[in-house]
Write a protein that holds these residues in place. Structure first.
Motif, PDB file in Angstrom:
ATOM      1  N   GLU A 484     -38.288  20.200  13.272  1.00 47.33           N
ATOM      2  CA  GLU A 484     -37.573  20.936  12.152  1.00 47.33           C
ATOM      3  C   GLU A 484     -38.483  21.235  11.146  1.00 47.33           C
ATOM      4  N   GLY A 485     -37.519  22.020  10.170  1.00 48.25           N
ATOM      5  CA  GLY A 485     -38.351  22.086   9.013  1.00 48.25           C
ATOM      6  C   GLY A 485     -39.428  23.187   9.180  1.00 48.25           C
ATOM      7  N   VAL A 486     -40.430  23.198   8.063  1.00 44.77           N
ATOM      8  CA  VAL A 486     -41.300  24.350   7.982  1.00 44.77           C
ATOM      9  C   VAL A 486     -42.477  23.481   7.754  1.00 44.77           C
ATOM     10  N   THR A 487     -43.626  23.739   8.395  1.00 43.24           N
ATOM     11  CA  THR A 487     -44.832  23.173   8.085  1.00 43.24           C
ATOM     12  C   THR A 487     -45.346  23.317   6.796  1.00 43.24           C
ATOM     13  N   ASP A 488     -45.980  22.432   6.358  1.00 43.85           N
ATOM     14  CA  ASP A 488     -46.885  22.346   4.823  1.00 43.85           C
ATOM     15  C   ASP A 488     -47.507  23.801   4.705  1.00 43.85           C
ATOM     16  N   ASN A 489     -47.519  24.660   3.939  1.00 46.78           N
ATOM     17  CA  ASN A 489     -48.362  25.964   3.901  1.00 46.78           C
ATOM     18  C   ASN A 489     -48.573  26.304   2.549  1.00 46.78           C
ATOM     19  N   SER A 490     -49.396  27.202   2.270  1.00 50.11           N
ATOM     20  CA  SER A 490     -49.443  27.893   0.863  1.00 50.11           C
ATOM     21  C   SER A 490     -48.898  29.129   0.682  1.00 50.11           C
ATOM     22  N   LEU A 491     -48.221  29.692   1.778  1.00 48.56           N
ATOM     23  CA  LEU A 491     -47.502  30.795   1.715  1.00 48.56           C
ATOM     24  C   LEU A 491     -46.410  31.009   0.953  1.00 48.56           C
ATOM     25  N   GLY A 492     -45.981  29.691   0.586  1.00 45.75           N
ATOM     26  CA  GLY A 492     -44.520  29.934  -0.520  1.00 45.75           C
ATOM     27  C   GLY A 492     -43.199  29.837   0.596  1.00 45.75           C
ATOM     28  N   ILE A 493     -43.631  29.519   1.749  1.00 46.71           N
ATOM     29  CA  ILE A 493     -42.324  29.398   2.708  1.00 46.71           C
ATOM     30  C   ILE A 493     -41.916  27.978   2.846  1.00 46.71           C
ATOM     31  N   SER A 494     -40.567  27.742   2.864  1.00 47.81           N
ATOM     32  CA  SER A 494     -40.214  26.279   2.712  1.00 47.81           C
ATOM     33  C   SER A 494     -38.670  26.417   3.233  1.00 47.81           C
ATOM     34  N   GLN A 495     -38.278  25.158   3.931  1.00 48.15           N
ATOM     35  CA  GLN A 495     -36.876  25.062   4.091  1.00 48.15           C
ATOM     36  C   GLN A 495     -35.933  25.077   3.127  1.00 48.15           C
ATOM     37  N   SER A 496     -35.103  25.867   3.070  1.00 54.85           N
ATOM     38  CA  SER A 496     -33.908  26.117   2.075  1.00 54.85           C
ATOM     39  C   SER A 496     -32.736  26.123   2.665  1.00 54.85           C
TER      40      SER A 496
END
Length: 599
Positions: A484-496
C-alpha cells in the motif's frame, strides 16, 4: 481379491506420503480418515475404462507428483540424518503421491463420462449478455473506487517510481519496464495535467484509467463467456464476485504496474481465442471458409476480417506490455499453428502481422527513439541463481571456470548476496560487473553453465525450485496484496487519501487477512493454485473424447506460466502470476464441447 489388496497397499502408501509431506503425527486420527478416503477413491477410480488414461493420467500425475516432491522433500529430509531414512522418505513420497494423483485423475475421467453440459451451460438466458456486461462493469468500478480513494493517487512500488521518472523526463526511456506501458502512463498524466499541475492528480488520472480498463476487461470476459460459451448467468455472477470482491484483485486494479495492464490484454486476447473456437458462424472451422477467399455473404466476410484485426491488435499488445509476453507469444504461436495445422492459412494470416509489428516496434522504432532494451543480466535470472548457488555451497570450481566468472563480476560476493527465492541481488551483482562479456562470448558461457550444472545437478535443481516453488506448487509462505501507499521518492508523489480513518484501515486489513484465514478462498491467493488449475483443465480437455482444440484457449495462461518457470525473478511476488490468475474463468471451456456448427 488380489486387486483389493493392491489397492489397499496403494492407499496406505498414499496416506503415508501425505503424513510425511505435511508432518502429521502417525497417531493422528486424520491418518485413519486419509486412509479411508484414499481407499474409497482408488476403488472408485480403478473401474474406469478409458484408452486415454493409459497415457494422459500418468503424465499429469507425474507433473503433480514432481512439483510436490521438489517443493516439500527438503523439509521432510531435514528431519532425518541417516541417508537410508532420507531415501526411504523420498520413495514413499514419490510413489505415494504418484499413485494418489493417478487415481484422482482416473476418478475425474470417470466423472466426465457422465457429465452433462447443461449443469454449467444453457442456450437460453433471461438476462441479455450486453446487460450482464453493463452490470459487471458498474459493479467492478464501484468495488474498486473505495480502494482507489483510500490509496489515492494509487499504489506505487519502486518499479512504478522508475517509470514515473521516465514519464517526467528525469531518466531516459527504457524497455526494461515495457515502454508501451510507460507511454500509457505518460498519456494519462498529460491528460491529468490539463486539469491540475499537482503530480498526485496527474498520477491519479492514470490509476483511474487503469481500474476502469481492468473493469472493462473483466466485464468483457463475463460477456464473452455468457454469449459465446453459453455459461449460465449464476456462474457469471460467481465470476463477477471473483473479479470485484477478491481483495487481491482490488489491490492490483489500483497498483500502478505493468502486470495489471498486461493481465487486461491477456484477458482480451483469450476472449478472442474463445471466439475463434466457439463463435458462430465465424469460428475457426465454420463451414471450412477462409478469410483468404471471397464470401458471398459480405457481412460474414467483414466479420472475419474484423476478427483478424482484433487478433492482431490484441496479440501485439500481449507482446509489448510485458517482456515475457513476447516469449510467451512465441511459444503460443508454435502451439497454435500445431493445433490448427489444417487451417494454417487462417493461423498465419493472424500470426505473421503480429510478429512483423512487434519486431518493427522493438527494433527500428525503439532504436530510432534511442529506447534502451533490457540488458542480458535481466534475462538470465535462473542461470545466474544456479551458478550463485554452487558458489554459495562452496563447491569446487576449476581455475579456468573461476576466471571466466570473475570476468563477468566479483563472485566473492555471491555467497553473501545469494537469496534462494530472490534473484535481483545476484542480477545486480552481475550488472555491476561486466555483463557484456556474456553477450560477446555466448557459447563460452553457455558451455560453462552446462558443465557446472552436470557436475552439481542438485544445486541447479534446488536453485530453480527456490525461484519457482510458488509457481509450481499451490502453497507458499508469502504475503499477497499487502502493498500500500507510495514508495519514498524525490518526484513529489505521495499518498493523499481522499477517504480514510481507523475503521477503514482496519477493514482493509481484515479483507487482506481473509486470504490467509478462509480455506478454499485462500487457495485463490496462491500462484501455484492457478498453475495446477490450468493443468487440471488441460487434463480435463484431453481426457474427453470431444474436440481437443479448445486447448488453445488455455495457451495464453500456460505459456505465461512457462516463461515464469524459465525466468521469474522472485518466488514471493504474486503480481508475476496476476496475469494468468485473471484468466481463471476460462477454465469453464474445459467442460464445453465445440458446437458442430463451428467444430
Amino acid at each position: 481379491m488380489l486387486t483389493a489388496v493392491i489397492l489397499s497397499i496403494c492407499a496406505f502408501v498414499s496416506m503415508w506420503a501425505v503424513t510425511l509431506t505435511y508432518d502429521l503425527s502417525v497417531r493422528s486420527p486424520l491418518t485413519v480418515l486419509l486412509f479411508a478416503a484414499c481407499e474409497l477413491l482408488f476403488f472408485y477410480a480403478q473401474k474406469t475404462d478409458s484408452k486415454k488414461s493409459k497415457w494422459c493420467a500418468p503424465i499429469f500425475a507425474f507433473f503433480f507428483t514432481s512439483s510436490t516432491v521438489l517443493v516439500k522433500f527438503g523439509n521432510v529430509s531435514a528431519e532425518f540424518e541417516n541417508s537410508l531414512f532420507k531415501l526411504t522418505a523420498f520413495l514413499i513420497m514419490a510413489s505415494g503421491w504418484f499413485v494418489f494423483f493417478f487415481f484422482l485423475l482416473r476418478a475425474i475421467e470417470k466423472v466426465l463420462l457422465s457429465f452433462k453440459e447443461s449443469i454449467l451451460f444453457s442456450d437460453s438466458s433471461k438476462l441479455p449478455s450486453w446487460a450482464l456486461f453493463l452490470i459487471s462493469f458498474a459493479f467492478c468500478v464501484v468495488s474498486y473506487i473505495p480502494w482507489f480513494l483510500y490509496s489515492f493517487p494509487g499504489i506505487m512500488d519502486p518499479d512504478s517510481i522508475t517509470q514515473m521518472s521516465q514519464v517526467l523526463g528525469i531518466t531516459p526511456y527504457s524497455n526494461h519496464h515495457p515502454v508501451a506501458h510507460t507511454l500509457l502512463i505518460s498519456l494519462f498524466c498529460r491528460i491529468g495535467g490539463l486539469f491540475s499541475s499537482d503530480i498526485n492528480v496527474r498520477v491519479g488520472f492514470y490509476t483511474f484509467f487503469q481500474l476502469v480498463f481492468f473493469a472493462l476487461c473483466a466485464s468483457y470476459v463475463i460477456y464473452t463467456l455468457h454469449r459465446f460459451l453459453k455459461l449460465k448467468t449464476v456462474f457469471c455472477f460467481v465470476i463477477l464476485a471473483f473479479y470485484s470482491l477478491a481483495s487481491f484483485i482490488d489491490v492490483h486494479a489500483i497498483l500502478i504496474c505493468k502486470d495489471t495492464i498486461f493481465a487486461g490484454f491477456c484477458m482480451l486476447f483469450t476472449c478472442e481465442l474463445l471466439r475463434l473456437v466457439y463463435e458462430k458462424p465465424l469460428g475457426m472451422f465454420s463451414n471450412k471458409k477462409s478469410i483468404c477467399k471471397k464470401s458471398s455473404k459480405n457481412n460474414s466476410n467483414a466479420g472475419e476480417v474484423f476478427a483478424v484485426i482484433r487478433f492482431i491488435l490484441l496479440g501485439t499488445a500481449f507482446c509489448l506490455f510485458r517482456s515475457n509476453g513476447w516469449y510467451a507469444f512465441i511459444m503460443f504461436s508454435m502451439l497454435f499453428l500445431l493445433i490448427f495445422i489444417k487451417d494454417w492459412k487462417k493461423v498465419l494470416i493472424r500470426l505473421i502481422p503480429v510478429f512483423a509489428l512487434v519486431l518493427i516496434i522493438k527494433g527500428p522504432v525503439m532504436n530510432h527513439f534511442e529506447i534502451r532494451q533490457p540488458d542480458i543480466a535481466e534475462s538470465l535470472h535462473v542461470p545466474e541463481q544456479q551458478i550463485a548457488a554452487v558458489i554459495a555451497n562452496d563447491r569446487y570450481l576449476s581455475e579456468e571456470e573461476t576466471a571466466l566468472l570473475y570476468d563477468v563480476c566479483d563472485i566473492s560476493y555471491a555467497k553473501e548476496f545469494y537469496v534462494p527465492w530472490f534473484a535481483d541481488n545476484i542480477k545486480e551483482l552481475v550488472r555491476a560487473g561486466h555483463p557484456e562479456v556474456i553477450s560477446e562470448h555466448k557459447f563460452t558461457y553457455l558451455f560453462l553453465w552446462a558443465k557446472i550444472g552436470l557436475r552439481y545437478p542438485l544445486d541447479y535443481i534446488n536453485a530453480w525450485v527456490g525461484l519457482t516453488e510458488n509457481v509450481i506448487f499451490p502453497e507458499g509462505d508469502y504475503d499477497v496484496a499487502i502493498i500500500e501507499g507510495v514508495t519514498d521518492n524525490s518526484l513529489g508523489i505521495s499518498q493523499s487519501s481522499i477517504i480514510g480513518g481507523h475503521a477503514l484501515l482496519k477493514l482493509r486489513e481484515i479483507l487482506i487477512k481473509f486470504g490467509s484465514f478462509i480455506p478454499l478462498y485462500g487457495f485463490l491467493w496462491s500462484m501455484g493454485s492457478y498453475t495446477w488449475i490450468f493443468l487440471m483443465s488441460l487434463f480435463v480437455i484431453l481426457a474427453q473424447k470431444k474436440d481437443n482444440k479448445r486447448i488453445v484457449i488455455l495457451l495464453p495462461a500456460i505459456t505465461v506460466i512457462l516463461t515464469l518457470l524459465l525466468a521469474i525473478p522472485s518466488a514471493k511476488m504474486f503480481r508475476y502470476a496476476f496475469s494468468y490468475a485473471a484468466l481463471l474463468p476460462f477454465v469453464f471451456c474445459a467442460f464445453k464441447a465445440i458446437p458442430k456448427e463451428t467444430g
